[in-house]
Design an enzyme around this catalytic site. Structure first.
Site, short mmCIF file in Angstrom:
data_model
loop_
_atom_site.label_atom_id
_atom_site.label_comp_id
_atom_site.label_asym_id
_atom_site.label_seq_id
_atom_site.Cartn_x
_atom_site.Cartn_y
_atom_site.Cartn_z
N ARG A 214 -28.76 -86.85 -14.30
CA ARG A 214 -27.85 -85.71 -14.47
C ARG A 214 -27.94 -84.77 -13.25
O ARG A 214 -26.93 -84.31 -12.72
CB ARG A 214 -28.24 -84.96 -15.74
CG ARG A 214 -27.18 -84.01 -16.23
CD ARG A 214 -27.64 -83.28 -17.46
NE ARG A 214 -28.94 -82.64 -17.23
CZ ARG A 214 -29.60 -81.93 -18.13
NH1 ARG A 214 -29.13 -81.80 -19.33
NH2 ARG A 214 -30.75 -81.36 -17.84
N TYR B 235 -35.44 -79.21 3.33
CA TYR B 235 -36.25 -78.97 4.54
C TYR B 235 -35.29 -78.97 5.72
O TYR B 235 -34.11 -78.65 5.56
CB TYR B 235 -37.31 -80.09 4.56
CG TYR B 235 -38.27 -80.13 5.69
CD1 TYR B 235 -39.16 -79.10 5.92
CD2 TYR B 235 -38.33 -81.24 6.54
CE1 TYR B 235 -40.06 -79.15 6.97
CE2 TYR B 235 -39.24 -81.30 7.58
CZ TYR B 235 -40.10 -80.25 7.79
OH TYR B 235 -40.99 -80.31 8.82
N ARG C 112 -41.33 -66.87 14.35
CA ARG C 112 -40.52 -67.86 15.08
C ARG C 112 -40.18 -68.97 14.11
O ARG C 112 -40.82 -70.02 14.08
CB ARG C 112 -41.34 -68.40 16.27
CG ARG C 112 -40.53 -69.17 17.30
CD ARG C 112 -41.04 -70.60 17.46
NE ARG C 112 -40.80 -71.41 16.29
CZ ARG C 112 -41.37 -72.58 16.02
NH1 ARG C 112 -42.26 -73.08 16.82
NH2 ARG C 112 -41.07 -73.27 14.92
N LYS D 118 -42.24 -76.88 3.36
CA LYS D 118 -43.32 -77.75 3.85
C LYS D 118 -44.20 -78.18 2.68
O LYS D 118 -44.65 -79.32 2.62
CB LYS D 118 -44.18 -76.98 4.87
CG LYS D 118 -43.44 -76.58 6.13
CD LYS D 118 -43.64 -77.55 7.26
CE LYS D 118 -42.72 -77.19 8.42
NZ LYS D 118 -42.71 -78.14 9.50
N GLU E 85 -47.83 -72.07 10.45
CA GLU E 85 -46.48 -72.57 10.66
C GLU E 85 -45.59 -71.47 11.24
O GLU E 85 -45.56 -70.34 10.72
CB GLU E 85 -45.93 -73.03 9.30
CG GLU E 85 -44.70 -73.87 9.38
CD GLU E 85 -44.93 -75.25 9.99
OE1 GLU E 85 -45.83 -75.97 9.54
OE2 GLU E 85 -44.18 -75.61 10.92
N ASP E 86 -44.90 -71.82 12.30
CA ASP E 86 -43.86 -70.96 12.87
C ASP E 86 -44.34 -69.55 13.23
O ASP E 86 -43.65 -68.56 12.97
CB ASP E 86 -42.63 -70.94 11.95
CG ASP E 86 -41.94 -72.30 11.93
OD1 ASP E 86 -42.51 -73.26 12.48
OD2 ASP E 86 -40.84 -72.42 11.37
N ASP F 257 -49.24 -76.58 12.74
CA ASP F 257 -48.33 -77.71 12.65
C ASP F 257 -47.41 -77.80 13.86
O ASP F 257 -47.08 -78.89 14.32
CB ASP F 257 -47.52 -77.55 11.36
CG ASP F 257 -46.58 -78.70 11.13
OD1 ASP F 257 -47.00 -79.84 11.34
OD2 ASP F 257 -45.43 -78.45 10.73
N ASP F 258 -46.97 -76.65 14.37
CA ASP F 258 -46.02 -76.68 15.49
C ASP F 258 -46.69 -77.14 16.78
O ASP F 258 -46.05 -77.75 17.63
CB ASP F 258 -45.41 -75.29 15.68
CG ASP F 258 -44.76 -74.84 14.40
OD1 ASP F 258 -43.79 -75.49 13.98
OD2 ASP F 258 -45.25 -73.88 13.78
N ALA G 228 -42.11 -74.44 27.37
CA ALA G 228 -43.57 -74.29 27.57
C ALA G 228 -44.16 -73.37 26.51
O ALA G 228 -45.16 -72.70 26.74
CB ALA G 228 -43.84 -73.75 28.97
N ALA H 258 -45.11 -75.37 20.97
CA ALA H 258 -44.81 -76.77 20.67
C ALA H 258 -44.91 -77.61 21.95
O ALA H 258 -45.56 -78.68 21.97
CB ALA H 258 -43.42 -76.91 20.05
N ASN I 220 -35.21 -77.53 16.45
CA ASN I 220 -34.60 -77.41 15.13
C ASN I 220 -34.01 -76.02 14.93
O ASN I 220 -34.47 -75.09 15.56
CB ASN I 220 -35.69 -77.60 14.05
CG ASN I 220 -36.17 -79.02 14.00
OD1 ASN I 220 -35.39 -79.95 13.99
ND2 ASN I 220 -37.49 -79.19 13.97
N ASN J 20 -40.09 -85.76 13.39
CA ASN J 20 -40.37 -84.49 12.75
C ASN J 20 -41.79 -84.52 12.21
O ASN J 20 -42.24 -85.55 11.69
CB ASN J 20 -39.37 -84.26 11.60
CG ASN J 20 -39.47 -82.86 11.08
OD1 ASN J 20 -40.45 -82.50 10.44
ND2 ASN J 20 -38.47 -82.05 11.37
#
Ligand SMILES: O=C([O-])CC(=O)C(=O)O
Ligand SMILES: [Mg+2]
Length: 651
Positions: A143, A188, A241, A259, A330-331, A353-354, A390, A393, A497, A542
């Site tokens: 559904r 995501y 960011r 995430k 993250e970010d 993570d970045d 630079a 990441a 991204n 990714n």
């Protein structure tokens, strides 16, 4: 009699009663585990029911033949609290809860909505609060899929899915796992970018925690407001960011939420064990500072030591309450990300993570690309690598690739010589040393400072170009054509991204290189039909391919830190996952539908590394022999488990 004993008894009776009516089989069991008030079923795969299940025979003891045949008529699906797995009726140990009545229906960790069976409706006192007909997970999913697929707009699909997330986590994660390639772009990247931009307007229900500049001095106590005792993974951002979208303040909460959905669905961490966090230290985004609907603090970001004190207070509070928790940064903006990582990485179980996740994933993609070209991993040290961007990441990727070259026998000098890193002012070289961070200075060339991307391509003829600039369209036709002129099979990875920030599209890369490029991108692109009629299948580079597995691995083995070698083996496991046929189709990453298996392999590699280097506090050499099965048995699998009442007995 305990409720599980009652269940077993019922099974026996039915098994006897129906021995002549051969329609289905019955088994009891499933790995329980995990309390904490959430549903913590960590085991039993549909594909291998025999291995993990306990079965009982006519006398109530273990049966030698392992299954009894029963009749579906005697055991109607709408009433049983088991799950049909093919022809097996599977019973799982119940989960007990102090919640009662309507509270259960409003708790997304327990709620099954229309799938609550009659017994549960009585036991937990909400008979009459739901429509009478009983459904099951499969029908509920069907559904939900109809509703999601009928909606053309990605953000509306996202809203539907997050509504399900907020009301029924089991159904939400079932949908993600069973339809990962369709759902990942909705919950995501890239849709999460829009969800973040509109977060304050779309906001409906609380999820996760906010620690703001106004909470200074309270955080050690605040963490106890979170209702779960067994948090294993936190994803935290300061919103400075968000993807390539810049400072979105607390609207960045969409990222930790997205995430962590992947941690649960792809990485098999149970949903009550994850915690999304935003540190609200203000925002420097002028639009948000005057937006009347913005839900964060409307003041400029804290700077300097005031900023780092908030981060520090949060980390100490979190680790104090959950000593084994993994913290994923993250970010965070590039100027803060590396400093924070360097400060905590040797003492706290954490990673960025970045920087590290993107680094490991990109390394895996490049190893895959080299395999596609018929080259070995050792040839990494023969490449000329142009990195556009630079920031954290870009430098993270450079560092991980550099480490991999050393791993394969190159000297530091030889390895460094492979890199050309450029920012908006051109090639990084020694002439700018005073203004470079230590990480950037490591990769600065001796000369040619300030060369543009095109000048670098034409002078040094790189074999690959990696984009981490958040500048959509930066890889122009001229630039990519020049790459293709100097290199037979250029590796082109526009990694920024969301999609609007990608340095070029798949179609452009394919067309400008006459189909000769090896391509992967941060956000997903559709397959491209080439001039010769053949299809080109772009794959997504990714970090979701590695972070869930890294998290699963380090939390299962009780690692104290995340080491560089763990990231390296994670990348290797991901690269090795790819089959020869996939490589021949131009794919350098596996299909998203395999992400759960990929995460398992990454976790296994990380645990092996932790055990070998003495980093594992929970597992030892003896677990090494069947680590794959062990990890599999610990992965959360969203299915409905019977709920029973937890009682406080007072006499
Ligand atoms: O979220 C993603 O898709 C990748 C990532 O970490 C970022 O771009 O910051
Ligand atoms: Mg990120």
């Amino acid at each position: 009699m305990s409720s599980s004993a009652m269940l077993l008894r019922r099974v026996v009776v039915i098994a006897r009663a129906s021995s002549s009516a051969v329609m289905g089989r019955i088994v009891v069991g499933g790995g329980g585990g995990g309390g904490g008030g959430g549903r913590a079923v960590e085991t039993t795969t549909a594909s291998s029911p025999r291995r993990t299940m306990t079965t009982i025979g006519p006398t109530g003891g273990p049966s030698s033949d392992h299954e009894r045949f029963i009749s579906e008529e005697l055991y109607p699906e709408e009433e049983t609290e088991g799950e049909w797995v093919g022809c097996y009726l599977k019973f799982l140990p119940p989960i007990s809860t102090y919640s009662r009545g309507i509270e259960i229906l409003y708790n997304p960790l327990f709620n099954k909505s229309s799938a609550f069976k009659g017994g549960e409706r009585d036991r937990l006192r909400f008979r009459g609060l739901l429509p009478p007909r009983k459904m099951n997970l499969k029908v509920q999913k069907e559904r939900a899929l109809i509703e999601i697929r009928a909606e053309p707009d990605m953000i509306r699909k996202h809203i539907i899915l997050e509504d399900i997330h907020d009301t029924n986590e089991t159904l939400y994660h079932r949908i993600l796992i069973d339809h990962m390639d369709e759902m990942a772009p909705i919950i995501y990247t890239p849709t999460v970018g829009q969800a973040c931009s509109e977060f304050s307007v779309l906001y409906r229900r609380p999820r996760g925690m906010y620690f703001s500049a106004e909470d200074r001095g309270h955080m050690a106590a605040m963490v106890y407001n979170w209702p779960q005792n067994d948090v294993r993974v936190i994803v935290v951002t300061d919103g400075s960011r968000i993807l390539g979208l810049g400072d979105l303040g607390i609207n960045g909460m969409g990222i930790p939420i997205g995430k962590l959905s992947l941690y649960c669905a792809a990485g098999g961490i149970a949903p009550h064990r994850v915690l999304p966090v935003v540190l609200d230290v203000g925002t420097d985004n002028p639009a948000l500072l005057k937006d009347k609907f913005y839900l964060g603090l409307q003041r400029p970001r804290l700077q300097g030591s005031a900023y780092y004190q908030v981060v520090d207070e949060f980390i100490h509070a979190a680790v104090h309450r959950w000593p084994n928790v993994l913290i994923q940064f993250e970010d965070f903006s590039s100027d803060k990300a590396q400093t924070i990582l360097n400060k905590y990485r040797n003492d706290v179980l954490c990673f960025n993570d970045d920087i590290q996740g993107t680094g490991a994933t990109t390394l895996a993609g490049i190893l895959g690309a080299l395999r596609a070209k018929g080259e070995s991993p050792t040839s990494l040290g023969d490449q000329r690598i142009l990195i556009a961007g630079a920031g954290s990441a870009g430098m993270g990727v450079a560092q991980v690739l550099y480490q991999a070259m050393i791993e394969h026998g190159r000297s530091p000098m030889e390895a460094k010589n492979c890199f050309f890193v450029a920012d908006e002012r051109g090639l990084l070289a020694k002439d700018r040393l005073a203004r470079l961070s230590p990480e950037q200075a490591n990769f600065a060339r001796d000369d040619d400072g300030g060369l543009s991307l095109r000048e670098i391509v034409n002078k040094y003829k790189p074999t690959m170009i990696l984009g981490m600039t958040a500048v959509g369209g930066l890889f122009t036709e001229d630039l990519i054509r020049d790459m293709a002129r100097h290199c037979d099979r250029p590796i082109i990875f526009p990694l920024s991204n969301p999609t609007s920030k990608a340095e070029c599209t798949a179609e452009q890369a394919v067309s400008w290189t006459d189909g000769r490029c090896i391509f992967a991108s941060g956000s997903p692109f559709d397959p491209v039909e080439m001039e010769n009629g053949q299809m080109f299948y772009p794959t997504q580079c990714n970090n979701m391919f590695v972070f869930p597995g890294i998290g699963l691995g380090v939390t299962l083995c009780g690692a104290k830190t995340v080491t560089d070698r763990m990231l390296y083996v994670a990348a290797e496991a991901l690269a090795n996952y790819l089959s020869g046929e996939e490589l021949a189709l131009g794919k350098v990453f596996p299909n998203l539908s395999t992400i759960r298996d990929v995460s398992k392999k990454v976790a296994v590699a990380v645990i092996e590394e932790a055990i070998r280097t003495g980093q594992s506090s929970k597992l030892s050499e003896k677990e090494l022999c069947d680590l794959d099965a062990f990890v599999q048995s610990k992965m959360y699998d969203p299915i409905y488990v019977p709920l029973i009442e937890k009682r406080t007995i007072t006499i």
